[in-house]
Design a protein around this motif. Structure first.
Motif, PDB file in Angstrom:
ATOM      1  N   TRP A  91      49.685  37.470  29.969  1.00  0.00           N
ATOM      2  CA  TRP A  91      49.004  36.400  30.699  1.00  0.00           C
ATOM      3  C   TRP A  91      48.028  35.721  29.750  1.00  0.00           C
ATOM      4  O   TRP A  91      47.088  36.336  29.257  1.00  0.00           O
ATOM      5  N   ARG A  92      48.271  34.428  29.468  1.00  0.00           N
ATOM      6  CA  ARG A  92      47.398  33.642  28.599  1.00  0.00           C
ATOM      7  C   ARG A  92      46.721  32.589  29.459  1.00  0.00           C
ATOM      8  O   ARG A  92      47.397  31.881  30.204  1.00  0.00           O
ATOM      9  N   GLY A 151      28.762  20.793  43.387  1.00  0.00           N
ATOM     10  CA  GLY A 151      30.064  20.627  44.010  1.00  0.00           C
ATOM     11  C   GLY A 151      31.213  20.391  43.057  1.00  0.00           C
ATOM     12  O   GLY A 151      32.343  20.187  43.478  1.00  0.00           O
ATOM     13  N   VAL A 152      30.936  20.419  41.736  1.00  0.00           N
ATOM     14  CA  VAL A 152      32.003  20.205  40.762  1.00  0.00           C
ATOM     15  C   VAL A 152      32.874  21.453  40.685  1.00  0.00           C
ATOM     16  O   VAL A 152      32.367  22.575  40.650  1.00  0.00           O
ATOM     17  N   LYS A 153      34.179  21.255  40.667  1.00  0.00           N
ATOM     18  CA  LYS A 153      35.105  22.381  40.617  1.00  0.00           C
ATOM     19  C   LYS A 153      35.827  22.397  39.274  1.00  0.00           C
ATOM     20  O   LYS A 153      36.205  21.350  38.749  1.00  0.00           O
ATOM     21  N   THR A 154      36.007  23.592  38.727  1.00  0.00           N
ATOM     22  CA  THR A 154      36.797  23.771  37.510  1.00  0.00           C
ATOM     23  C   THR A 154      37.977  24.676  37.837  1.00  0.00           C
ATOM     24  O   THR A 154      38.028  25.299  38.903  1.00  0.00           O
ATOM     25  N   LEU A 155      38.917  24.772  36.917  1.00  0.00           N
ATOM     26  CA  LEU A 155      40.137  25.538  37.141  1.00  0.00           C
ATOM     27  C   LEU A 155      40.262  26.692  36.159  1.00  0.00           C
ATOM     28  O   LEU A 155      39.758  26.622  35.038  1.00  0.00           O
ATOM     29  N   THR A 156      40.936  27.732  36.609  1.00  0.00           N
ATOM     30  CA  THR A 156      41.471  28.747  35.707  1.00  0.00           C
ATOM     31  C   THR A 156      42.966  28.487  35.629  1.00  0.00           C
ATOM     32  O   THR A 156      43.651  28.451  36.656  1.00  0.00           O
ATOM     33  N   ILE A 157      43.468  28.259  34.430  1.00  0.00           N
ATOM     34  CA  ILE A 157      44.865  27.877  34.232  1.00  0.00           C
ATOM     35  C   ILE A 157      45.500  28.864  33.269  1.00  0.00           C
ATOM     36  O   ILE A 157      44.891  29.229  32.247  1.00  0.00           O
ATOM     37  N   GLY A 158      46.697  29.286  33.573  1.00  0.00           N
ATOM     38  CA  GLY A 158      47.344  30.235  32.683  1.00  0.00           C
ATOM     39  C   GLY A 158      48.848  30.151  32.736  1.00  0.00           C
ATOM     40  O   GLY A 158      49.420  29.402  33.535  1.00  0.00           O
ATOM     41  N   SER A 159      49.481  30.941  31.892  1.00  0.00           N
ATOM     42  CA  SER A 159      50.943  31.010  31.869  1.00  0.00           C
ATOM     43  C   SER A 159      51.378  32.426  31.526  1.00  0.00           C
ATOM     44  O   SER A 159      50.671  33.169  30.826  1.00  0.00           O
ATOM     45  N   TYR A 160      52.518  32.788  32.071  1.00  0.00           N
ATOM     46  CA  TYR A 160      53.118  34.085  31.788  1.00  0.00           C
ATOM     47  C   TYR A 160      54.059  33.928  30.611  1.00  0.00           C
ATOM     48  O   TYR A 160      55.018  33.153  30.670  1.00  0.00           O
ATOM     49  N   VAL A 215      50.497  41.513  31.949  1.00  0.00           N
ATOM     50  CA  VAL A 215      50.654  41.352  33.393  1.00  0.00           C
ATOM     51  C   VAL A 215      52.146  41.284  33.698  1.00  0.00           C
ATOM     52  O   VAL A 215      52.904  40.615  32.992  1.00  0.00           O
ATOM     53  N   ALA A 216      52.564  41.979  34.756  1.00  0.00           N
ATOM     54  CA  ALA A 216      53.966  41.914  35.168  1.00  0.00           C
ATOM     55  C   ALA A 216      54.305  40.497  35.607  1.00  0.00           C
ATOM     56  O   ALA A 216      53.484  39.808  36.222  1.00  0.00           O
ATOM     57  N   LEU A 217      55.501  40.065  35.280  1.00  0.00           N
ATOM     58  CA  LEU A 217      55.930  38.728  35.673  1.00  0.00           C
ATOM     59  C   LEU A 217      55.979  38.606  37.184  1.00  0.00           C
ATOM     60  O   LEU A 217      56.374  39.541  37.887  1.00  0.00           O
ATOM     61  N   ILE A 218      55.577  37.437  37.677  1.00  0.00           N
ATOM     62  CA  ILE A 218      55.631  37.194  39.113  1.00  0.00           C
ATOM     63  C   ILE A 218      57.048  36.826  39.527  1.00  0.00           C
ATOM     64  O   ILE A 218      57.880  36.431  38.702  1.00  0.00           O
ATOM     65  N   THR A 219      57.320  36.947  40.820  1.00  0.00           N
ATOM     66  CA  THR A 219      58.578  36.481  41.392  1.00  0.00           C
ATOM     67  C   THR A 219      58.294  35.153  42.081  1.00  0.00           C
ATOM     68  O   THR A 219      57.656  35.128  43.133  1.00  0.00           O
ATOM     69  N   PRO A 220      58.721  34.057  41.478  1.00  0.00           N
ATOM     70  CA  PRO A 220      58.352  32.751  42.041  1.00  0.00           C
ATOM     71  C   PRO A 220      59.136  32.428  43.306  1.00  0.00           C
ATOM     72  O   PRO A 220      60.221  32.949  43.545  1.00  0.00           O
ATOM     73  N   THR A 221      58.545  31.562  44.119  1.00  0.00           N
ATOM     74  CA  THR A 221      59.228  30.976  45.267  1.00  0.00           C
ATOM     75  C   THR A 221      59.589  29.546  44.873  1.00  0.00           C
ATOM     76  O   THR A 221      58.710  28.697  44.724  1.00  0.00           O
ATOM     77  N   TRP A 222      60.862  29.281  44.686  1.00  0.00           N
ATOM     78  CA  TRP A 222      61.299  27.973  44.205  1.00  0.00           C
ATOM     79  C   TRP A 222      61.296  26.967  45.343  1.00  0.00           C
ATOM     80  O   TRP A 222      61.734  27.253  46.449  1.00  0.00           O
TER      81      TRP A 222
END
Length: 198
Positions: A16-17, A2-11, A52-59
């Motif tokens: 995409w890193r 039941g342990v959860k890990t994350l995939t974390i990144g930045s544009y 990766v194309a930049l996303i359009t964020p929802t602020w």
């Protein structure tokens, strides 16, 4: 299980890193009158960058929570403080696995010791005896509430214990610099701190 890990990144300029299988630690920083900040530090397995194309964020339109009208309580006391920190104290390692291309399978939290600091104005012993509580190893409940009923967060720690109390000065005001740990409450543990979103 039941342990959860994350995939974390930045544009970063169309690249995409990211890391995967990540776990980490968080330090909550409360400064009177200012936004409450959280410092995150994660360990994970490096993933080769991709275009990766930049996303359009929802602020968001919701204002960030500030350390004001906090209902701060340590036991029966309501200390006047400028700064408070809560460190989850997670120790994170990377699990080795020679069967993977990176040599690692995921991150893992191997230990945890929740701790923090607070700098209350000094008070008469009859009002609040922090030194006495430190020496007696007295435990007290910590409560912090931020925001309103529809946009708020509450922190609760049932067994805060002082581990060091020192004299300090804040703009000419006599204060105490206090270190503390958050102990388990029930025998089973895992109840040192609860964070409730309203």
């Amino acid at each position: 299980g039941g342990v959860k890990t994350l995939t974390i990144g930045s544009y970063v300029d169309g690249i995409w890193r990211s890391i995967k299988g990540a776990m980490g630690n968080a330090v909550f920083r409360f400064e009177a009158g200012k936004k409450v900040m959280v410092d995150f530090e994660f360990k994970g397995i490096w993933v080769p960058p991709t275009d990766v194309a930049l996303i359009t964020p929802t602020w968001t339109t919701v204002a960030p929570l500030r350390f004001v009208s906090s209902g701060l309580a340590v036991g029966a006391a309501n200390p006047k403080c400028a700064n408070l920190t809560i460190d989850l104290g997670n120790q994170v390692i990377l699990r080795e696995d020679s069967g993977t291309s990176s040599g690692y399978i995921s991150a893992c939290i191997t230990d945890r010791k929740m701790k923090g600091t607070i700098d209350p104005e000094a008070a008469l012993v009859a009002t609040r005896d922090n030194l006495g509580d430190w020496l007696a190893r007295t435990e007290a409940a910590l409560a912090i509430s931020l925001g309103a009923a529809t946009n708020g967060v509450a922190f609760a720690a049932p067994k805060l214990q002082f581990t060091n109390v020192q004299e300090a000065d804040r703009n000419g005001t006599y204060v105490e610099q206090v270190d503390f740990v958050l102990n388990r409450s029930a025998a089973a543990g895992d109840d040192e701190l609860t964070i409730t979103f309203q």
